[in-house]
Design a protein around this motif. Structure first.
Motif, mmCIF file in Angstrom:
data_model
loop_
_atom_site.group_PDB
_atom_site.id
_atom_site.type_symbol
_atom_site.label_atom_id
_atom_site.label_comp_id
_atom_site.label_asym_id
_atom_site.label_seq_id
_atom_site.Cartn_x
_atom_site.Cartn_y
_atom_site.Cartn_z
ATOM 1 N N PRO A 3 0.824 -1.205 0.000
ATOM 2 C CA PRO A 3 0.000 0.000 0.000
ATOM 3 C C PRO A 3 0.858 1.254 0.000
ATOM 4 O O PRO A 3 2.013 1.229 0.421
ATOM 5 N N PRO A 4 0.307 2.377 -0.460
ATOM 6 C CA PRO A 4 1.087 3.625 -0.458
ATOM 7 C C PRO A 4 1.415 4.073 0.950
ATOM 8 O O PRO A 4 0.617 3.903 1.885
ATOM 9 N N ARG A 49 10.097 -15.396 -6.471
ATOM 10 C CA ARG A 49 10.483 -14.056 -6.062
ATOM 11 C C ARG A 49 11.267 -13.415 -7.192
ATOM 12 O O ARG A 49 12.250 -13.977 -7.693
ATOM 13 N N ASP A 50 10.850 -12.245 -7.593
ATOM 14 C CA ASP A 50 11.522 -11.519 -8.668
ATOM 15 C C ASP A 50 12.962 -11.232 -8.251
ATOM 16 O O ASP A 50 13.215 -10.633 -7.192
ATOM 17 N N ARG A 51 13.913 -11.663 -9.100
ATOM 18 C CA ARG A 51 15.323 -11.529 -8.747
ATOM 19 C C ARG A 51 15.763 -10.069 -8.655
ATOM 20 O O ARG A 51 16.631 -9.719 -7.848
ATOM 21 N N ALA A 52 15.195 -9.226 -9.469
ATOM 22 C CA ALA A 52 15.546 -7.808 -9.391
ATOM 23 C C ALA A 52 15.123 -7.228 -8.043
ATOM 24 O O ALA A 52 15.865 -6.456 -7.417
ATOM 25 N N HIS A 53 13.934 -7.600 -7.578
ATOM 26 C CA HIS A 53 13.469 -7.123 -6.275
ATOM 27 C C HIS A 53 14.356 -7.664 -5.157
ATOM 28 O O HIS A 53 14.639 -6.956 -4.180
ATOM 29 N N VAL A 54 14.823 -8.903 -5.298
ATOM 30 C CA VAL A 54 15.701 -9.481 -4.281
ATOM 31 C C VAL A 54 17.012 -8.690 -4.191
ATOM 32 O O VAL A 54 17.493 -8.370 -3.093
ATOM 33 N N GLY A 84 5.980 -5.665 1.041
ATOM 34 C CA GLY A 84 5.479 -7.028 0.975
ATOM 35 C C GLY A 84 6.377 -7.988 1.730
ATOM 36 O O GLY A 84 7.308 -7.587 2.439
ATOM 37 N N THR A 85 6.119 -9.271 1.577
ATOM 38 C CA THR A 85 6.878 -10.295 2.289
ATOM 39 C C THR A 85 8.353 -10.240 1.896
ATOM 40 O O THR A 85 8.694 -10.187 0.711
#
Length: 361
Positions: A3-4, A49-54, A84-85
Motif C-alpha cells: 500500500p502507499p 520471487r523476482d530476482r531484481a526485487h531481491v 510485501g513479504t
C-alpha cells in the motif's frame, strides 16, 4: 510494492528504517529495478520471487546496516507493510550463487546504462553536476576516482576470511569510488591476506571503473590512490589511458623516509640559489600565476647560503666549471645570469617584464 506510504506523527503503524523507502523509490524511478528484471526470466510459480526485487532489497538492507543475509531478512521483515513479504535468506543466497561471470557482466552493463541516465538528471538539476572543489578550485569537467582497499572484519569462519595485515580477521576488498557522486564504480572481493599494493588488482578495478563512467572515452578523469598505488606498472597503465579525446591525470601517495626529509631540508637553500640567478617571465593566463610570483619573491628574500663553494671551482647551470683565479671578483665568478628557459603557454602578455624580480646574489 504494498500500500502507499503516508507520513504522519501518530504512534501506531510506524515502520523502522523508513529511509529504506527512498532507496527503493529511487531504484524504481531511475529504471534500475526494471532493467535488472529484464536480465532474468519471469517465474510462473506463485512463490517465485523476482530476482531484481531481491537484489534491490538486499542492497537497501546493506545500506541500513545488515551484515549478513539473516540480518538482511530481518530488516526487510520490519518493512513488510511497505514492500510485501521479505525474501528469505535462502532465496537471497540462491540469487547470489547464480551470478556467474556472464551474468555479472550483464549487470555491470545495466548499471552503466542506468548511471548514464542518472548523471543526465544530475546535470539538469538546479545545482548541476557535483563537481569537486579542491584547495578552493572547482574542478569543473573532471571526474575524480578514488581507489582504496579496506578491511572488513568477520566474526566467524567464512570463505576468504583470514588474518589481515592489521592483525584482524576478515576480508580485504579493493574498491573504486566516484568522488563526485559517492558511487561505487567497481569492487574486487579479496581475502584478508591480499596485498595492499598488488598491481594486478589495481589494474583490474581500473579496467572495470571507466566502463561505469558515461562517455569515458572522451572524459577528463583524475585518479587518486594512496601509497599502495606507487608502483611503476600502475603509473604506466594510467599514462596509457590517455588518448586524443580522453585526459587522465593521477595523484599517488608516497611514504616520506628519513632520506627524503634530508633532501627536503636542503630544498630552500637550493631554490634560493636558483632564484637569485634566474629571470622570471610567466603568463597572466596561468591560473596559479599570482601564487607562483609570491612564492618566487619569498624565495629570493631568503638569506644568503651558509655554506661556501670550493674556492677553486664553481658550478653554475648553463656554464662550464673550471678553475677560478684566486682573488677574482664575485661578479666574474658568478658570471651573467643565464637566460630564461621557456614560457608557460604560447601567446600571452608576460606578468613581469624581462627582468628579475629581485636579485640578491
Amino acid at each position: 510494492m504494498g500500500p502507499p506510504a503516508v507520513c504522519h506523527s501518530r504512534r501506531k503503524r510506524l515502520v523502522g528504517h523508513a529511509g529504506a523507502m527512498l532507496l527503493h523509490k529511487i531504484a524504481d524511478r531511475v529504471g534500475l529495478t526494471e532493467a535488472f528484471g529484464a536480465l532474468w526470466p519471469t517465474g510462473q510459480s506463485t512463490t517465485w520471487r523476482d530476482r531484481a526485487h531481491v537484489l534491490v532489497a538486499l542492497a537497501t538492507a546493506i545500506a541500513c546496516g545488515a551484515r549478513s543475509l539473516l540480518e538482511a531478512e530481518r530488516l526487510q521483515a520490519h518493512q513488510a507493510a511497505l514492500f510485501g513479504t521479505a525474501p528469505s535468506d535462502s532465496t537471497t543466497h540462491r540469487t547470489l550463487a547464480d551470478l556467474d561471470k556472464p551474468m555479472l557482466a550483464r549487470i555491470a552493463k545495466t548499471r552503466a546504462r542506468v548511471r548514464r541516465h542518472v548523471w543526465q538528471l544530475l546535470h539538469l538539476r538546479p545545482g548541476g553536476f557535483p563537481w569537486l572543489t579542491v584547495a578552493g578550485k572547482r574542478l569543473r569537467g573532471w571526474i575524480v576516482i578514488d581507489i582504496d582497499a579496506t578491511i572488513i572484519t568477520s566474526a566467524s569462519d567464512k570463505h576468504g576470511a583470514v588474518v589481515t595485515f592489521k592483525k584482524t580477521y576478515g576480508f580485504h576488498p579493493l574498491a573504486c569510488w566516484c568522488a563526485n557522486t559517492q558511487e561505487a564504480l567497481a569492487m574486487l572481493l579479496r581475502s584478508g591476506n591480499a596485498g595492499s599494493n598488488t598491481v594486478a588488482d589495481h589494474l583490474r578495478v581500473l579496467t572495470d571503473a571507466p566502463a561505469q563512467i558515461p562517455n569515458s572515452c572522451q572524459a577528463k578523469i583524475l585518479v587518486r590512490v594512496d601509497g599502495a598505488g606507487a608502483t611503476h606498472d600502475l603509473l604506466t597503465h594510467l599514462e596509457g589511458l590517455n588518448t586524443t579525446r580522453r585526459t587522465v591525470r593521477y595523484l599517488v601517495g608516497w611514504t616520506i623516509t628519513g632520506l627524503d626529509e634530508q633532501a627536503i631540508a636542503h630544498l630552500p637553500a637550493r631554490l634560493a640559489a636558483h632564484a637569485r640567478h634566474r629571470h622570471l617571465r610567466i603568463e597572466r593566463t596561468w591560473p596559479s600565476a599570482r601564487a607562483f610570483v609570491l612564492a618566487w619573491q619569498r624565495l629570493t628574500d631568503l638569506p644568503a647560503l651558509t655554506w661556501e663553494p670550493d674556492p677553486t671551482t664553481t658550478i653554475q647551470e648553463g656554464t662550464s666549471s673550471g678553475p677560478v683565479e684566486p682573488g677574482a671578483p664575485a661578479a666574474s665568478r658568478d658570471g651573467p645570469p643565464p637566460p630564461h628557459r621557456g614560457h608557460y603557454g604560447q601567446t600571452a602578455e608576460p606578468l613581469t617584464q624581462h627582468s628579475p624580480l629581485k636579485n640578491r646574489g
